[in-house]
Design a protein around this motif. Structure first.
Motif, PDB file in Angstrom:
ATOM      1  N   LEU A  48     -15.234 -33.325  66.044  1.00 17.44           N
ATOM      2  CA  LEU A  48     -15.190 -31.868  66.141  1.00 17.44           C
ATOM      3  C   LEU A  48     -16.055 -31.272  65.037  1.00 17.44           C
ATOM      4  O   LEU A  48     -16.046 -31.764  63.911  1.00 17.44           O
ATOM      5  CB  LEU A  48     -13.723 -31.464  65.937  1.00 17.44           C
ATOM      6  N   PRO A  64      -6.096 -20.112  60.822  1.00 13.55           N
ATOM      7  CA  PRO A  64      -6.625 -19.784  59.496  1.00 13.55           C
ATOM      8  C   PRO A  64      -7.969 -19.045  59.564  1.00 13.55           C
ATOM      9  O   PRO A  64      -8.434 -18.529  58.553  1.00 13.55           O
ATOM     10  CB  PRO A  64      -6.829 -21.171  58.865  1.00 13.55           C
ATOM     11  N   THR A 134     -16.005 -24.920  72.416  1.00 12.05           N
ATOM     12  CA  THR A 134     -14.899 -23.976  72.471  1.00 12.05           C
ATOM     13  C   THR A 134     -15.349 -22.738  71.697  1.00 12.05           C
ATOM     14  O   THR A 134     -15.447 -22.750  70.470  1.00 12.05           O
ATOM     15  CB  THR A 134     -13.564 -24.619  71.985  1.00 12.05           C
ATOM     16  N   ASN A 155     -13.586 -26.136  76.312  1.00 12.10           N
ATOM     17  CA  ASN A 155     -12.194 -26.101  75.847  1.00 12.10           C
ATOM     18  C   ASN A 155     -11.734 -24.656  75.643  1.00 12.10           C
ATOM     19  O   ASN A 155     -12.385 -23.885  74.941  1.00 12.10           O
ATOM     20  CB  ASN A 155     -12.066 -26.888  74.537  1.00 12.10           C
ATOM     21  N   ASN A 157      -7.797 -22.979  75.323  1.00 13.63           N
ATOM     22  CA  ASN A 157      -6.382 -23.340  75.400  1.00 13.63           C
ATOM     23  C   ASN A 157      -5.487 -22.200  75.881  1.00 13.63           C
ATOM     24  O   ASN A 157      -5.685 -21.046  75.518  1.00 13.63           O
ATOM     25  CB  ASN A 157      -5.898 -23.802  74.022  1.00 13.63           C
ATOM     26  N   THR A 224      -5.500 -30.896  75.811  1.00 13.93           N
ATOM     27  CA  THR A 224      -5.466 -31.084  74.367  1.00 13.93           C
ATOM     28  C   THR A 224      -4.100 -30.643  73.823  1.00 13.93           C
ATOM     29  O   THR A 224      -3.624 -29.553  74.134  1.00 13.93           O
ATOM     30  CB  THR A 224      -6.667 -30.355  73.711  1.00 13.93           C
ATOM     31  N   ASN A 226      -2.119 -29.997  70.434  1.00 13.32           N
ATOM     32  CA  ASN A 226      -2.104 -29.799  68.983  1.00 13.32           C
ATOM     33  C   ASN A 226      -0.660 -29.591  68.559  1.00 13.32           C
ATOM     34  O   ASN A 226       0.142 -29.067  69.322  1.00 13.32           O
ATOM     35  CB  ASN A 226      -2.873 -28.522  68.613  1.00 13.32           C
ATOM     36  N   SER A 266      -4.594 -33.859  69.180  1.00 11.89           N
ATOM     37  CA  SER A 266      -5.619 -33.154  68.395  1.00 11.89           C
ATOM     38  C   SER A 266      -5.096 -32.752  67.023  1.00 11.89           C
ATOM     39  O   SER A 266      -4.671 -33.608  66.265  1.00 11.89           O
ATOM     40  CB  SER A 266      -6.140 -31.971  69.220  1.00 11.89           C
ATOM     41  N   ALA A 267      -5.105 -31.451  66.710  1.00 13.02           N
ATOM     42  CA  ALA A 267      -4.672 -31.035  65.362  1.00 13.02           C
ATOM     43  C   ALA A 267      -3.214 -31.433  65.115  1.00 13.02           C
ATOM     44  O   ALA A 267      -2.421 -31.511  66.041  1.00 13.02           O
ATOM     45  CB  ALA A 267      -4.829 -29.530  65.223  1.00 13.02           C
ATOM     46  N   PHE A 289      -9.290 -37.204  67.519  1.00  9.71           N
ATOM     47  CA  PHE A 289     -10.470 -36.781  66.763  1.00  9.71           C
ATOM     48  C   PHE A 289     -10.624 -37.676  65.540  1.00  9.71           C
ATOM     49  O   PHE A 289      -9.662 -37.912  64.810  1.00  9.71           O
ATOM     50  CB  PHE A 289     -10.336 -35.320  66.317  1.00  9.71           C
ATOM     51  N   LEU A 294     -11.138 -31.322  60.838  1.00  7.31           N
ATOM     52  CA  LEU A 294     -11.119 -30.794  62.204  1.00  7.31           C
ATOM     53  C   LEU A 294     -12.075 -29.593  62.194  1.00  7.31           C
ATOM     54  O   LEU A 294     -13.258 -29.767  61.995  1.00  7.31           O
ATOM     55  CB  LEU A 294      -9.689 -30.442  62.608  1.00  7.31           C
ATOM     56  N   LEU A 295     -11.568 -28.377  62.361  1.00 10.36           N
ATOM     57  CA  LEU A 295     -12.454 -27.220  62.189  1.00 10.36           C
ATOM     58  C   LEU A 295     -12.439 -26.801  60.725  1.00 10.36           C
ATOM     59  O   LEU A 295     -13.464 -26.800  60.048  1.00 10.36           O
ATOM     60  CB  LEU A 295     -12.018 -26.074  63.107  1.00 10.36           C
ATOM     61  N   THR A 296     -11.242 -26.502  60.220  1.00  5.74           N
ATOM     62  CA  THR A 296     -11.139 -26.130  58.803  1.00  5.74           C
ATOM     63  C   THR A 296     -10.134 -27.015  58.074  1.00  5.74           C
ATOM     64  O   THR A 296     -10.087 -27.009  56.853  1.00  5.74           O
ATOM     65  CB  THR A 296     -10.677 -24.659  58.647  1.00  5.74           C
ATOM     66  N   SER A 297      -9.306 -27.736  58.811  1.00  6.26           N
ATOM     67  CA  SER A 297      -8.216 -28.489  58.175  1.00  6.26           C
ATOM     68  C   SER A 297      -8.557 -29.976  58.078  1.00  6.26           C
ATOM     69  O   SER A 297      -9.350 -30.481  58.874  1.00  6.26           O
ATOM     70  CB  SER A 297      -6.925 -28.293  58.976  1.00  6.26           C
TER      71      SER A 297
HETATM   72  C1  DTB Z   1      -8.125 -28.027  70.267  1.00  4.21           C
HETATM   73  O1  DTB Z   1      -7.245 -27.865  71.122  1.00  4.21           O
HETATM   74  N1  DTB Z   1      -7.911 -28.467  69.027  1.00  4.21           N
HETATM   75  C2  DTB Z   1      -9.114 -28.493  68.240  1.00  4.21           C
HETATM   76  C3  DTB Z   1     -10.181 -28.166  69.319  1.00  4.21           C
HETATM   77  N2  DTB Z   1      -9.410 -27.786  70.462  1.00  4.21           N
HETATM   78  C4  DTB Z   1     -11.231 -27.205  69.035  1.00  4.21           C
HETATM   79  C5  DTB Z   1      -9.072 -27.486  67.122  1.00  4.21           C
HETATM   80  C6  DTB Z   1      -7.998 -27.719  66.149  1.00  4.21           C
HETATM   81  C7  DTB Z   1      -8.113 -26.766  65.030  1.00  4.21           C
HETATM   82  C8  DTB Z   1      -7.107 -27.001  63.982  1.00  4.21           C
HETATM   83  C9  DTB Z   1      -7.148 -26.036  62.883  1.00  4.21           C
HETATM   84  C10 DTB Z   1      -8.371 -26.106  62.014  1.00  4.21           C
HETATM   85  O2  DTB Z   1      -8.848 -27.202  61.647  1.00  4.21           O
HETATM   86  O3  DTB Z   1      -8.880 -25.027  61.675  1.00  4.21           O
END
Ligand code: DTB
Ligand code: SAM
Ligand code: SF4
Length: 327
Positions: A48, A64, A134, A155, A157, A224, A226, A266-267, A289, A294-297
């Motif tokens: 990701l 976040p 996404t 993606n 959700n 997915t 989370n 996922s998360a 993943f 991940l994206l920020t975490s």
């Molecule tokens: C999904 O369902 N989970 C991923 C992806 N699609 C893009 C994203 C998770 C993000 C978790 C919080 C973060 O890291 O910011």
């Protein structure tokens, strides 16, 4: 109608019976469905990348990246195509077969930034990676342009039940999300959708959420799951962690009801023990993943994932669904 119930509520009742069945039976049933369709022990490694971080106008109370909350996430502009391509090459060299790009947007706006994303998609597709994006709400035309660029999956959700959704997001509706999924489908893209467990929803919300997923026709190719990663500054920061066995219940129910779909853990995986992840895999989860973020975490460390799979006798495997025609 059966027993005076409408078809919809009857189906909810059936899903409820499945979901509440003794866990040992539910897991055994799901595992049987899983091994009939998928290679035993196989798991798809995905990566990701946040291509545009933070400052999102939406108020999703778990996120976040929402501009409504002070979470300390640093806002960045859209990444350059070259940087994204570099990250995709690293992901591929590290063994990922799927590359997902996420943007903290409410919706895609036509213009130079969307054109830049289209370039990213076509460059990543050339690496022969399964490509997923996404990017928020999109129109039919935007979905068609992404498909044309070589996108395989989009993606978007549903996140939770229709009833609980308005308790976690006020700036858009469930119907908006369903419209985008319909636009994705109309463009011939594969649908990746799912949600977050542990937002404070009830079992009935989870059952209704499962019902929404299985009533999307056709059933999404990719689901997915989370679990909430609580972030300081968001309204859900203090949310009590859910029982991991209930995550297993959701995964197992989905595997039985969606036998052909990829189910992506996922998360929130870092907060699940080895044993809980094992039960999720046994019940049908078949993608994770990779990578430390991940994206920020933070995400599980590569070495820890290798140790985990080794302990469980599982292996990383290629995409199960071939990437779509890129003609
Ligand atoms: C999904 O369902 N989970 C991923 C992806 N699609 C893009 C994203 C998770 C993000 C978790 C919080 C973060 O890291 O910011
Ligand atoms: N902005 C786009 C959107 O909302 O569709 C795409 C990016 S958004 C971060 C993608 C998904 O990440 C959300 O739908 C949600 O399911 C998940 N997510 C966001 N914050 C999360 C959190 N704190 N814990 C778990 N999942 C989260
Ligand atoms: Fe924005 Fe997506 Fe986060 Fe909601 S989940 S605040 S839409 S980035």
């Amino acid at each position: 109608m059966r027993g005076g119930l409408s078809l919809h509520s009857m189906q909810l009742q059936e899903i409820s019976e499945l979901y509440h069945s003794p866990l040992i039976e539910l897991v055994r049933r799901a595992a049987k469905v899983h091994v009939e369709r998928f290679p035993a022990g196989g798991i798809q490694p995905s990566t990701l990348l946040s291509i545009k971080t933070g400052g999102c106008p939406e108020d999703c109370s778990y996120c976040p990246q929402s501009a409504h909350y002070k979470t300390g996430v640093t806002k960045t502009g859209l990444m350059e195509v070259d940087e994204v391509l570099k990250a995709a090459k690293v992901a591929k060299a590290d063994g990922a077969t799927r590359f997902c790009m996420g943007a903290a947007w409410r919706e895609i706006r036509d213009g130079s930034e969307f054109d830049q994303v289209l370039d990213m998609v076509s460059e990543v597709a050339k690496l022969d990676l399964e490509v997923c994006c996404t990017l928020g709400l999109l129109s039919k035309n935007q979905a068609a342009r992404l498909k044309q660029a070589g996108l395989d999956f989009y993606n978007h959700n549903l996140d939770t039940s229709r009833a609980y959704y308005e308790k976690v997001v006020q700036t858009r509706t469930y119907a908006d999300r369903l419209d985008t999924i319909a636009n994705v489908r109309a463009a011939g893209l594969a649908v990746c959708t799912g949600g977050i467990l542990g937002l404070g929803e009830s079992h009935d919300d989870r059952i209704a959420f499962i019902s929404e997923l299985i009533h999307l026709q056709p059933i999404p190719e990719s689901i997915t799951i989370n679990t909430l990663v609580p972030f300081a500054g968001t309204p859900l920061a203090g949310q009590v962690a859910m029982d991991p066995l209930d995550v297993v219940r959701v995964v197992a129910s989905l595997r039985i009801l969606c036998p052909e779909s990829m189910i992506r853990l996922s998360a929130g995986r870092m907060a699940l023990s080895t044993e809980s992840q094992f039960l999720c895999f046994l019940s049908g989860a078949n993608s994770i993943f990779l990578g430390e973020k991940l994206l920020t975490s933070p995400n599980a460390k590569r070495h820890d994932d290798e140790v985990l799979l080794d302990k469980l006798g599982m292996q990383f495997q290629a995409a199960v669904h071939e990437p779509h025609d890129r003609a």
